[in-house]
Design a protein around this motif. Sequence first.
Motif, PDB file in Angstrom:
ATOM      1  N   VAL A   1       3.882  -9.880  -6.344  1.00 56.70           N
ATOM      2  CA  VAL A   1       2.861  -9.286  -7.218  1.00 56.70           C
ATOM      3  C   VAL A   1       2.197  -8.110  -6.512  1.00 56.70           C
ATOM      4  CG1 VAL A   1       0.606  -9.664  -8.277  1.00 56.70           C
ATOM      5  CG2 VAL A   1       2.405 -11.375  -8.553  1.00 56.70           C
ATOM      6  N   VAL A   2       1.795  -8.331  -5.250  1.00 51.02           N
ATOM      7  CA  VAL A   2       1.165  -7.263  -4.477  1.00 51.02           C
ATOM      8  C   VAL A   2       2.163  -6.152  -4.196  1.00 51.02           C
ATOM      9  CG1 VAL A   2      -0.028  -6.682  -2.328  1.00 51.02           C
ATOM     10  CG2 VAL A   2      -0.455  -8.882  -3.433  1.00 51.02           C
ATOM     11  N   PHE A   3       3.404  -6.543  -3.869  1.00 42.94           N
ATOM     12  CA  PHE A   3       4.441  -5.555  -3.580  1.00 42.94           C
ATOM     13  C   PHE A   3       4.663  -4.639  -4.784  1.00 42.94           C
ATOM     14  CE2 PHE A   3       8.923  -4.197  -3.405  1.00 42.94           C
ATOM     15  CZ  PHE A   3       8.941  -3.585  -2.155  1.00 42.94           C
ATOM     16  N   GLU A   4       4.651  -5.227  -5.981  1.00 42.33           N
ATOM     17  CA  GLU A   4       4.829  -4.439  -7.197  1.00 42.33           C
ATOM     18  C   GLU A   4       3.713  -3.417  -7.360  1.00 42.33           C
ATOM     19  OE1 GLU A   4       5.923  -5.406 -11.804  1.00 42.33           O
ATOM     20  OE2 GLU A   4       4.155  -6.423 -10.987  1.00 42.33           O
ATOM     21  N   LYS A   5       2.474  -3.844  -7.074  1.00 49.60           N
ATOM     22  CA  LYS A   5       1.340  -2.926  -7.169  1.00 49.60           C
ATOM     23  C   LYS A   5       1.483  -1.782  -6.168  1.00 49.60           C
ATOM     24  CE  LYS A   5      -0.784  -5.619 -10.152  1.00 49.60           C
ATOM     25  NZ  LYS A   5      -0.903  -5.248 -11.590  1.00 49.60           N
ATOM     26  N   VAL A   6       1.933  -2.118  -4.968  1.00 51.12           N
ATOM     27  CA  VAL A   6       2.099  -1.090  -3.942  1.00 51.12           C
ATOM     28  C   VAL A   6       3.203  -0.118  -4.330  1.00 51.12           C
ATOM     29  CG1 VAL A   6       2.702  -0.664  -1.528  1.00 51.12           C
ATOM     30  CG2 VAL A   6       1.215  -2.582  -2.112  1.00 51.12           C
ATOM     31  N   VAL A   7       4.301  -0.643  -4.896  1.00 52.93           N
ATOM     32  CA  VAL A   7       5.406   0.218  -5.316  1.00 52.93           C
ATOM     33  C   VAL A   7       4.960   1.190  -6.398  1.00 52.93           C
ATOM     34  CG1 VAL A   7       7.642   0.244  -6.508  1.00 52.93           C
ATOM     35  CG2 VAL A   7       7.233  -1.372  -4.647  1.00 52.93           C
ATOM     36  N   ILE A   8       4.121   0.715  -7.314  1.00 56.75           N
ATOM     37  CA  ILE A   8       3.583   1.598  -8.354  1.00 56.75           C
ATOM     38  C   ILE A   8       2.842   2.769  -7.717  1.00 56.75           C
ATOM     39  CG2 ILE A   8       1.855   1.765 -10.200  1.00 56.75           C
ATOM     40  CD1 ILE A   8       2.588  -1.145 -10.939  1.00 56.75           C
ATOM     41  N   MET A   9       2.078   2.471  -6.677  1.00 58.57           N
ATOM     42  CA  MET A   9       1.349   3.527  -5.980  1.00 58.57           C
ATOM     43  C   MET A   9       2.292   4.444  -5.205  1.00 58.57           C
ATOM     44  SD  MET A   9      -2.140   1.683  -4.787  1.00 58.57           S
ATOM     45  CE  MET A   9      -3.155   0.908  -6.045  1.00 58.57           C
TER      46      MET A   9
END
Length: 309
Positions: free
Chosen positions: A6-14
């Motif tokens: 979940v956190v990784f996905e948010k970071v990838v979006i950034m």
Amino acid sequence: MDAFFVVFEKVVIMVIMIAVGFILTKIGTLTEKGAGEITKILLNIVTPCLIISSFLSAESGSVSPISLLLAAVLPLASMIIAAILSFTMFRKETAERKRVLRFSVVFGNVGFMGMPLVTSILGEESVIFASFFIVMFNIFCWTYGYTMMSGEKKIKIKSILINPGTIGLVIGLPLYLLNVNLPEVINAPVEYFADLNTPLAMVIVGSNIAKVKFKDFLTDISVYKVAIMRLFIAPLVFFLLLFLVKPENNLYMSTAIQAATPAAANCVLFAMLFKQDAKLASKTVAATTLFSVLTIPLMTLFAQILAGI
């Protein structure tokens, strides 16, 4: 592992938004002057609006007085821990490089990366805590950071009292405490400017990365030392303090996330301002930002496990 992804996905979006800034800079659409002007807008308009917006969106009385106090104390503690740890490193470096390297360890990108991450991972209710981190960052940056990078021992009180973080706090906190509802004609512009933080901040981070040659990362071992200290060691020591203090979950996690962010863009700005090694500063900011794509999800997951969340 679900929390990690979940956190990784948010970071990838950034990272995708960072890539936009990188590409725009490489093809010449976003110039150094343009990036500087966007940075000024982010610092002087978007940041205060973001802090004010966080207080306006929080229900009055929803945050306990002790949590508000800890929201100010814990960020300061995280930077003091990093400052102490930084003095164990870089002793053989020149004075000019030493200042930049230690500044990079102490100050994280709590506004441009920390705030968007907290918002996307924890939700709007945690932004009020993240706002306090930005305020304390500004105070510590314009005291300890200023004297360290400039070599001066005199602290400018004006810089402490009049900066974007403090202005946002001075306006937003009374509105929260008094439960003031601003008219829509004022509230809406504040919200719209606040919403600009994530995309514009990521574009600027990408622009900074584009200015550093890839081979420069491979030849400077000190940059990797900064990354290890900034992204792993300093956050881990701070997490132990959080474990002992045991603040409420949202405060715990928002502070943990911001403490694990890469080196602050202010490092480049201060290096240029005080004629230090600006190229080295760009390398530390760019390298830690790239590595943080993996380290932030890992550190966030570890903080959650430690807290039992």
